[in-house]
Write an enzyme that holds these catalytic residues in place. Structure first.
Site, PDB file in Angstrom:
ATOM      1  CG  HIS A   1      -1.941   1.051   1.242  1.00 46.67           C
ATOM      2  ND1 HIS A   1      -3.093   0.984   0.500  1.00 46.67           N
ATOM      3  CD2 HIS A   1      -1.992   2.225   1.905  1.00 46.67           C
ATOM      4  CE1 HIS A   1      -3.809   2.065   0.709  1.00 46.67           C
ATOM      5  NE2 HIS A   1      -3.169   2.842   1.555  1.00 46.67           N
TER       6      HIS A   1
ATOM      7  CE1 TYR B   1       0.719   3.432  -5.274  1.00 44.38           C
ATOM      8  CE2 TYR B   1       1.989   4.339  -3.468  1.00 44.38           C
ATOM      9  CZ  TYR B   1       0.817   4.294  -4.201  1.00 44.38           C
ATOM     10  OH  TYR B   1      -0.230   5.095  -3.863  1.00 44.38           O
TER      11      TYR B   1
ATOM     12  CE  LYS C   1      -3.222   9.955  -4.030  1.00 45.38           C
ATOM     13  NZ  LYS C   1      -2.413   9.719  -2.852  1.00 45.38           N
TER      14      LYS C   1
ATOM     15  CG  HIS D   1     -10.604   3.742   2.856  1.00 44.93           C
ATOM     16  ND1 HIS D   1     -11.184   4.120   4.025  1.00 44.93           N
ATOM     17  CD2 HIS D   1      -9.284   3.660   3.128  1.00 44.93           C
ATOM     18  CE1 HIS D   1     -10.267   4.265   4.956  1.00 44.93           C
ATOM     19  NE2 HIS D   1      -9.100   3.991   4.437  1.00 44.93           N
TER      20      HIS D   1
ATOM     21  CG  HIS E   1      -8.825  -4.752   1.824  1.00 44.81           C
ATOM     22  ND1 HIS E   1      -7.935  -4.284   0.889  1.00 44.81           N
ATOM     23  CD2 HIS E   1      -8.956  -6.066   1.581  1.00 44.81           C
ATOM     24  CE1 HIS E   1      -7.546  -5.288   0.115  1.00 44.81           C
ATOM     25  NE2 HIS E   1      -8.146  -6.380   0.509  1.00 44.81           N
TER      26      HIS E   1
ATOM     27  CG  ASP F   1      -4.257  12.410   0.311  1.00 46.09           C
ATOM     28  OD1 ASP F   1      -3.334  12.532   1.141  1.00 46.09           O
ATOM     29  OD2 ASP F   1      -4.688  11.306  -0.066  1.00 46.09           O
TER      30      ASP F   1
ATOM     31  CD  GLN G   1      -8.318   3.560   8.873  1.00 49.39           C
ATOM     32  OE1 GLN G   1      -9.314   2.942   8.526  1.00 49.39           O
ATOM     33  NE2 GLN G   1      -7.222   3.622   8.137  1.00 49.39           N
TER      34      GLN G   1
ATOM     35  CG  ASP H   1      -3.850   6.107 -12.016  1.00 45.71           C
ATOM     36  OD1 ASP H   1      -3.501   6.257 -10.839  1.00 45.71           O
ATOM     37  OD2 ASP H   1      -3.041   5.934 -12.933  1.00 45.71           O
TER      38      ASP H   1
ATOM     39  CB  SER I   1      -6.312  -0.734  -4.337  1.00 41.74           C
ATOM     40  OG  SER I   1      -6.944  -1.664  -3.482  1.00 41.74           O
TER      41      SER I   1
END
Lengths: 736, 230
Positions: free
Chosen positions: A50, A53, A92, A96, A98, A118, A241, A494, A534
């Site tokens: 994650h 990369y 961007k 999310h 999982h 972000d 979270q 992307d 991902s």
């Protein structure tokens, strides 16, 4: 994994941290000693798929990332493009997936929270949110629960913070039964001379923690996102979270206010891998060291350990490097907004991260090898088997055309998403010109007559049938949707969702999609400026469809020259732009009506794509076209039906003479096409412009009446179609 | 309204309160300024107010609305002075979360609970203007419904029968939904305080002040106010 003599870290502990034997060996080389638990945790998250990369980085290099209007490409918190008048758009998209499967409300909510940070960490005020959602089969027992939670979570966060959720997409496929996708995109605006970056600098400058307190939530979130799902996934609920959009709103306002002072040198949000990644990445970009006293970090719970503090993914937190002596300014502004603001460390020249706890050094790691030299893998890959084209004459008509249209418009893929987007405040900030439900959303640049056009797109079934064509099509579809409202496409972000990169077939899908995306981005001058990968989207070995979601951004120079989906009146000729050969392979018609999920997807000629789109955009800019819709899932008749439903006015569609396969004409998914409705008086000019541009365009019908008809027959009353189209999702969600 | 027209009158002084979590404060300020008011930003922690002709409590999620919506904002330091001004006749407009705050303050009767469908709803709705007898609604006709957007999770208006009867008797129901979206008693979308100088409503007039972004039916309210107060 081999046990190492004299190493206190057992092979089990190392494996629990998701590190391979080879990776652990590299850690021993870097440190010259075994890592302690805190250090092991740091390597674990920083070298997780994650954050690092490691399986994708080699391949991502082929994507074009530059253009004269690109201000900041990949590598920062978000990408930035010039949108004129001294303003820049910061945007961007991020996954999310999982967390949203395990705990849909909080998973989706914190996905929105993370992508907002972000954007505002770069100094931009967020002005729009979009989301791309992929659920399992509509009749799968978990689907309704997941839709309900995800939609409520997205709405709960975006509505509260007051950023409009203006668009996105939702689709269903059994391949997502055990692994849904929740991709959230955020767009912000900032004056070009007020952009902030996350590059630590200035030896001795204070490192300051701002925002919510640190708790034990989200520990190992990044590691979880880097592994497949199995039956024990439910037990990982505590790694999800918990979001607090109210605190995020305070953090947003406090950060933007603080950015108006000269206090900030660098700023980064604490997202995946929390304090660890924010501190390491800021230090790495600035080629400096950082030392931190972890016992100064504001804590929500007692008894937290340094390990937990470094790995917590508690939300709504920022890490700042301030100019020495400016801490008081920051403290005053944070106090106004009721936020913690604590100096937790300082910038050093050591090039290392030094962590202290009650005065004692409890961890020391060189920064460059952790951030820059994480392992990079070129994993084995295998091409997907070639899907064969399906000739239209080999698709026997199973039902009449009108029944097929009814079924498609009232089915999971094309039914109205109103039930979803009505739960999102899409108008707050009062600049939403086109909200959800059209080709692209349009948000006015506040105080101007210009607008940003925004979309998210991907056709996963094409990507599975032919990854290269599918990757290309995803980019083209985004470009087309922006073009269809009249915008000049500028750049994309992307979100590359795939199964396990350790499976060669999946790796082949990934590299194939990237190859296709890169080709399309080059041909269309549509660079990639930010994004996220991902992997490991699979459960019990069942991977999702390859889903490279494209978030596209375009600029409308004049909101008076914009096209909409709805045509304004009866009696308008309908003009089809682009060539129709009647491609039914891999189409929705073939899958939903004929029950065949097969065939090669429609090919794209990028030169024609560009020529057709450039013509349509020019016609809109010249004021000749005010109604436009791109042709996508379901083909020509579906596109026309969507326009008719938006207008409340019917339309008659011609059948070409000697039409061998009406289904191929009506539902074929040939690419690079648009349907326009024009004023009768403008028709000749529109057709002449097409001829001059070398673009195929012809009249295929006209607007009018209260039904959809085919060469004057087969009427489907709009009232009936509206009921079918609007009814599907509410009835799914209210079913007992 | 053209700027020259606005200039011709005395400038109306409007204040918009920002609570932590307000998110329609800017939108209200933009709409007021476009209608010709001079707008002052007010902060929830202030205890004194400048001279004002109009106080706006904007939409949003004040203090997160983690308690009853608007309950904490009603106890903010600035509110004692807002109540004093309201009782002295200064115009007060509460939109969405601001309406919830007004009910918590008791400046308008009733309360707002979760929508009957339990979901957040963002959609344009048709409203009947139920009375023109107020500085907020004088600019509307009562024959044709107007269209304003709603965006709320807790807009289901409830009111005890006796208070409702009094509202009806005193012609203090300002707006009713044409098609009730949230289960509100009597399809009520907005009510006036006893002095008719306070209006609370769930729909967002400030989002309907521009033909490009949501229609213009909200403009009439601000123009009506500016006209009456100027």
């Amino acid at each position: 994994m081999n046990a190492r003599p004299n190493d206190p870290n057992s092979p089990e502990l190392i494996a629990q941290h998701g590190l391979s034997d080879e990776e652990y060996g590299r850690i021993l080389e870097i440190l010259g000693r075994p890592p302690n638990l805190v250090e092991l945790g740091i390597f674990s998250v920083m070298w997780s798929e994650h954050c690092s990369y490691k399986s994708s980085r080699h391949w991502l290099k082929q994507l074009p990332t530059e253009a004269p209007w690109v201000i900041c490409g990949p590598g920062e918190n978000a990408g930035i493009v010039d949108v004129g008048d001294g303003m820049a758009a910061v945007f961007k998209i991020e996954s999310h997936n999982h967390p949203s499967f395990i705990e849909p409300y909080q998973g989706a909510a914190t996905g929105v929270g993370g992508i907002l940070r972000d954007v505002f960490t770069m100094g931009a005020r967020p002005v729009a949110l979009l989301n791309s959602l992929r659920f399992g089969a509509a009749d799968h027992p978990k689907t309704r629960h997941l839709i309900d939670g995800v939609v409520a979570g997205i709405g709960g966060y975006g509505n509260c913070i007051g950023v409009p959720t203006v668009g996105g997409e939702t689709s269903f496929h059994p391949a997502y039964n055990g692994n849904i996708l929740v991709n959230a995109m955020c767009v912000g605006l900032v004056p070009q001379d007020e952009i902030f970056y996350a590059r630590a600098a200035g030896i001795g400058n204070p490192v300051v923690y701002v925002g919510a307190k640190t708790g034990r939530d989200g520990i190992h979130g990044a590691t979880m996102a880097s592994a497949e799902f199995n039956e024990e996934t439910e037990a990982k609920r505590p790694t999800v979270q918990v979001g607090d959009p109210f605190t995020e709103k305070l953090l947003l306002e406090a950060c933007l206010e603080l950015m108006q002072t000269d206090a900030i040198v660098a700023i980064q949000d604490m997202g995946a891998a929390g304090l660890t990644s924010s501190s390491f990445e800021m230090a790495a970009r600035g080629e400096v060291g950082i030392e931190m006293d972890l016992d100064r970090v504001p804590m929500r719970e007692t008894g937290m350990t340094p390990y937990e503090i470094m790995l917590s993914e508690s939300q709504e937190r920022m890490l700042l490097v301030l100019r020495a002596g400016e801490e008081e300014v920051a403290r005053r502004i944070c106090a106004k907004w009721g936020l913690d603001c604590v100096t937790v460390g300082r910038v050093t020249a050591s090039g290392a991260m030094v962590l202290r706890w009650q005065g004692e050094v409890i961890g020391e790691v060189p920064i460059a090898p952790v951030s820059g030299s994480s392992p990079i893998y070129q994993r084995p890959r295998e091409a997907s088997p070639r899907a064969l084209p399906i000739a239209a004459q080999n698709v026997p008509a199973s039902v009449d055309e009108a029944s097929a249209l009814r079924q498609l418009m009232a089915g999971p893929d094309l039914a109205s998403r109103r039930w979803i987007w009505q739960q999102y405040d899409h108008q707050v900030m009062a600049d939403t010109v086109l909200g959800p439900g059209g080709d692209a959303a349009v948000v006015r640049i506040h105080g101007s007559k210009r607008g940003l056009a925004l979309t998210t797109d991907c056709t996963p079934r094409y990507c599975r049938a032919d990854p290269v064509q599918g990757g290309m099509q995803a980019v083209c579809e985004a470009w087309r949707n922006l073009t269809a409202v009249g915008a000049t496409p500028l750049a994309i972000t992307d979100c590359l969702n795939f199964g396990s990169p350790e499976n060669p077939r999946i790796m082949g899908q990934f590299t194939g999609c990237l190859e296709g995306m890169a080709k399309a981005c080059r041909a269309l001058d549509f660079p990639v400026v930010s994004g996220n990968v991902s992997f490991y989207n699979e459960t019990e070995g069942q991977a999702i469809l390859p889903t490279p979601t494209i978030g596209g951004l375009g600029l409308l120079p004049d909101l008076d020259r914009m096209a909409r989906l709805a045509y304004p009146a009866a009696g308008q000729p309908l003009v089809l732009v682009g060539e129709s050969v009647g491609w039914l392979g891999c189409s929705l018609y073939l899958r939903e009506i004929c029950g065949r999920e097969e065939g090669a997807p429609p090919p794209i000629d990028l030169a024609i794509e560009r020529r057709n789109g450039d013509l349509v955009r020019r016609l809109i800019a010249d004021g000749l076209v005010r109604t436009c819709h791109d042709l996508a899932d379901g083909g020509l008749w579906v596109a026309l039906a969507e326009m008719a439903l938006a207008s409340g006015i019917g339309a008659d569609l011609d059948l070409p003479e000697a039409c061998e396969s009406p289904a191929a004409w009506l539902f074929g998914e040939d690419q690079s096409r648009y349907l326009l409705a024009v004023e009768p008086a403008d028709l000749d000019r529109v057709l002449a412009a097409a001829t001059a541009a070398g673009v195929i365009a012809r009249v295929v019908g006209r607007t009018g009446g209260d039904a959809l008809t085919l060469a004057g027959a087969n009427a489907i009353c709009l009232t009936e179609l509206t009921k079918l189209h609007e009814g599907w999702l509410p009835s799914l969600m209210s079913a007992a | 309204m053209e700027p020259e027209q606005a200039e011709a009158r005395l400038t109306v002084r409007a204040g918009v309160i920002t609570f932590p979590g307000s998110n329609c404060d800017r939108d209200a300020a933009v709409a007021l300024a476009a209608a010709g008011a001079s707008v002052t930003e007010l902060w929830h922690a202030d205890t004194e107010l400048p001279r004002l002709d109009l106080i706006v409590l904007p939409g949003g999620f004040s203090y997160g609305d983690y308690l009853r919506c608007g309950a904490i904002a009603a106890r903010a330091p600035i509110m004692a002075e807002v109540v004093r001004r309201a009782e002295a006749g200064v115009a007060v407009l509460g939109i969405c979360n601001g309406f919830q705050v007004l009910t918590e303050l008791g400046l308008v009767p009733g309360g707002l609970i979760r929508n009957a469908g339990l979901k957040f709803i963002c959609a344009p709705v048709e409203l009947a203007v139920a009375t023109r007898r107020s500085i907020f609604t004088a600019g509307y006709g009562t024959e044709q419904p107007i269209t304003l957007p709603i965006a709320h999770h807790d807009g289901n208006y409830v009111c005890p029968a006796d208070k409702l009867a009094r509202l009806e008797d005193e012609d203090r129901i300002a707006f009713r939904y044409v098609a009730n979206p949230n289960g509100s008693t009597g399809a009520i979308a907005g009510v006036l305080g006893p002095g008719r100088n306070v209006l609370g409503l769930m729909p967002h007039p400030e989002r309907a002040c521009d033909p490009r972004t949501g229609g213009t039916d909200g403009c009439l309210m601000f123009q009506s106010l500016i006209g009456a107060l100027g």
